[in-house]
Design a protein around this motif. Structure first.
Motif, PDB file in Angstrom:
ATOM      1  N   UNK A  30       0.936  -1.150   0.082  1.00 28.26           N
ATOM      2  CA  UNK A  30       0.231  -0.051  -0.160  1.00 28.26           C
ATOM      3  C   UNK A  30       0.783   1.496   0.232  1.00 28.26           C
ATOM      4  N   UNK A  31       1.926   1.246   0.567  1.00 33.99           N
ATOM      5  CA  UNK A  31       2.829   2.539   0.771  1.00 33.99           C
ATOM      6  C   UNK A  31       3.579   2.622  -0.677  1.00 33.99           C
ATOM      7  N   UNK A  32       3.854   1.584  -1.024  1.00 34.99           N
ATOM      8  CA  UNK A  32       4.661   1.690  -2.415  1.00 34.99           C
ATOM      9  C   UNK A  32       3.570   2.432  -3.467  1.00 34.99           C
ATOM     10  N   UNK A  33       2.382   1.843  -3.288  1.00 33.82           N
ATOM     11  CA  UNK A  33       1.097   2.301  -4.081  1.00 33.82           C
ATOM     12  C   UNK A  33       0.951   3.971  -3.891  1.00 33.82           C
ATOM     13  N   UNK A  34       1.029   4.404  -2.766  1.00 36.16           N
ATOM     14  CA  UNK A  34       0.753   5.894  -2.371  1.00 36.16           C
ATOM     15  C   UNK A  34       1.998   6.348  -3.077  1.00 36.16           C
ATOM     16  N   UNK A  35       3.197   5.747  -3.013  1.00 39.93           N
ATOM     17  CA  UNK A  35       4.332   6.700  -3.301  1.00 39.93           C
ATOM     18  C   UNK A  35       4.033   6.873  -4.907  1.00 39.93           C
ATOM     19  N   UNK A  36       3.794   5.735  -5.647  1.00 41.33           N
ATOM     20  CA  UNK A  36       3.469   5.942  -7.093  1.00 41.33           C
ATOM     21  C   UNK A  36       2.222   6.794  -7.154  1.00 41.33           C
ATOM     22  N   UNK A  37       1.073   6.985  -6.433  1.00 43.55           N
ATOM     23  CA  UNK A  37       0.395   8.201  -6.629  1.00 43.55           C
ATOM     24  C   UNK A  37       0.863   9.482  -6.495  1.00 43.55           C
ATOM     25  N   UNK A  38       1.750   9.834  -5.346  1.00 44.84           N
ATOM     26  CA  UNK A  38       2.301  10.983  -5.586  1.00 44.84           C
ATOM     27  C   UNK A  38       3.255  11.467  -6.832  1.00 44.84           C
ATOM     28  N   UNK A  39       3.892  10.209  -7.006  1.00 42.42           N
ATOM     29  CA  UNK A  39       4.820  10.368  -8.407  1.00 42.42           C
ATOM     30  C   UNK A  39       3.800  10.741  -9.510  1.00 42.42           C
ATOM     31  N   UNK A  40       2.786  10.379  -9.587  1.00 39.57           N
ATOM     32  CA  UNK A  40       1.715  10.622 -10.741  1.00 39.57           C
ATOM     33  C   UNK A  40       0.897  11.839 -10.607  1.00 39.57           C
ATOM     34  N   UNK A  41       1.045  12.525  -9.514  1.00 37.96           N
ATOM     35  CA  UNK A  41       0.253  13.867  -9.203  1.00 37.96           C
ATOM     36  C   UNK A  41      -1.320  13.447  -9.058  1.00 37.96           C
ATOM     37  N   UNK A  42      -1.533  12.378  -8.316  1.00 37.98           N
ATOM     38  CA  UNK A  42      -2.958  11.802  -8.013  1.00 37.98           C
ATOM     39  C   UNK A  42      -3.647  12.861  -6.993  1.00 37.98           C
ATOM     40  N   UNK A  43      -4.866  12.894  -7.409  1.00 36.04           N
ATOM     41  CA  UNK A  43      -5.876  13.768  -6.457  1.00 36.04           C
ATOM     42  C   UNK A  43      -5.325  13.635  -4.993  1.00 36.04           C
ATOM     43  N   UNK A  44      -5.383  14.868  -4.177  1.00 42.08           N
ATOM     44  CA  UNK A  44      -4.831  14.873  -2.944  1.00 42.08           C
ATOM     45  C   UNK A  44      -5.765  13.930  -2.062  1.00 42.08           C
ATOM     46  N   UNK A  45      -7.036  14.008  -2.153  1.00 42.55           N
ATOM     47  CA  UNK A  45      -8.225  13.148  -1.297  1.00 42.55           C
ATOM     48  C   UNK A  45      -7.863  11.748  -1.592  1.00 42.55           C
ATOM     49  N   UNK A  46      -7.472  11.367  -2.787  1.00 44.78           N
ATOM     50  CA  UNK A  46      -7.347   9.859  -3.014  1.00 44.78           C
ATOM     51  C   UNK A  46      -5.970   9.422  -2.063  1.00 44.78           C
ATOM     52  N   UNK A  47      -4.921  10.180  -2.271  1.00 37.85           N
ATOM     53  CA  UNK A  47      -3.803   9.944  -1.610  1.00 37.85           C
ATOM     54  C   UNK A  47      -3.931  10.042   0.140  1.00 37.85           C
ATOM     55  N   UNK A  48      -5.038  10.828   0.426  1.00 33.88           N
ATOM     56  CA  UNK A  48      -5.167  10.889   2.114  1.00 33.88           C
ATOM     57  C   UNK A  48      -5.849   9.569   2.308  1.00 33.88           C
ATOM     58  N   UNK A  49      -6.974   9.192   1.334  1.00 30.53           N
ATOM     59  CA  UNK A  49      -7.891   7.990   1.720  1.00 30.53           C
ATOM     60  C   UNK A  49      -6.856   6.816   1.969  1.00 30.53           C
ATOM     61  N   UNK A  50      -5.822   6.840   1.109  1.00 32.57           N
ATOM     62  CA  UNK A  50      -5.111   5.616   1.061  1.00 32.57           C
ATOM     63  C   UNK A  50      -4.199   5.739   2.571  1.00 32.57           C
ATOM     64  N   UNK A  51      -3.612   6.741   2.449  1.00 35.15           N
ATOM     65  CA  UNK A  51      -2.871   7.082   3.887  1.00 35.15           C
ATOM     66  C   UNK A  51      -3.594   6.837   5.155  1.00 35.15           C
ATOM     67  N   UNK A  52      -4.991   6.886   4.974  1.00 32.03           N
ATOM     68  CA  UNK A  52      -5.758   6.711   6.251  1.00 32.03           C
ATOM     69  C   UNK A  52      -5.985   5.307   6.333  1.00 32.03           C
ATOM     70  N   UNK A  53      -6.065   4.537   5.245  1.00 28.46           N
ATOM     71  CA  UNK A  53      -5.932   2.833   5.309  1.00 28.46           C
ATOM     72  C   UNK A  53      -4.711   2.508   5.839  1.00 28.46           C
TER      73      UNK A  53
END
Length: 102
Positions: A30-53
């Protein structure tokens, strides 16, 4: 507290350890996925939901390790009737959770 004695895990302990490790490997993914999301400039709320998970999943592992500690280290100090060991176990937990609140 880390127990330095060499003991064989019971089947239940081995199963618990396997479950904790499996959960931690899932969290690692999951953490690696979050890093990819940040690299891809994904929507902040999507990243925050994953961080909460991830935070919730880590809390579950922490709860299980805490239960294991109470069932082994703390229980051993109580059974031994050693007030000093009991206080040490208690203060270790208080110190740990006191640091977590800072």
């Amino acid at each position: 507290m880390t127990d330095t004695t060499e003991t064989a895990d019971s089947p239940a302990e081995a199963t618990d350890k396997t479950a904790k490790l499996r959960r931690l490997h899932r969290i690692e993914g999951q953490v690696r996925g979050i890093a990819r999301m940040i690299e891809q400039d994904r929507y902040c709320m999507d990243v925050l939901y994953q961080l909460q998970a991830v935070r919730a999943a880590l809390a579950k592992v922490e709860d299980q390790v805490l239960k294991d500690h109470a069932a082994s280290c703390v229980e051993q100090a109580i059974r031994a009737g050693d007030p000093q060991a009991q206080r040490r176990q208690f203060h270790e937990l208080v110190d740990l959770f006191g640091k977590a609140r800072r």
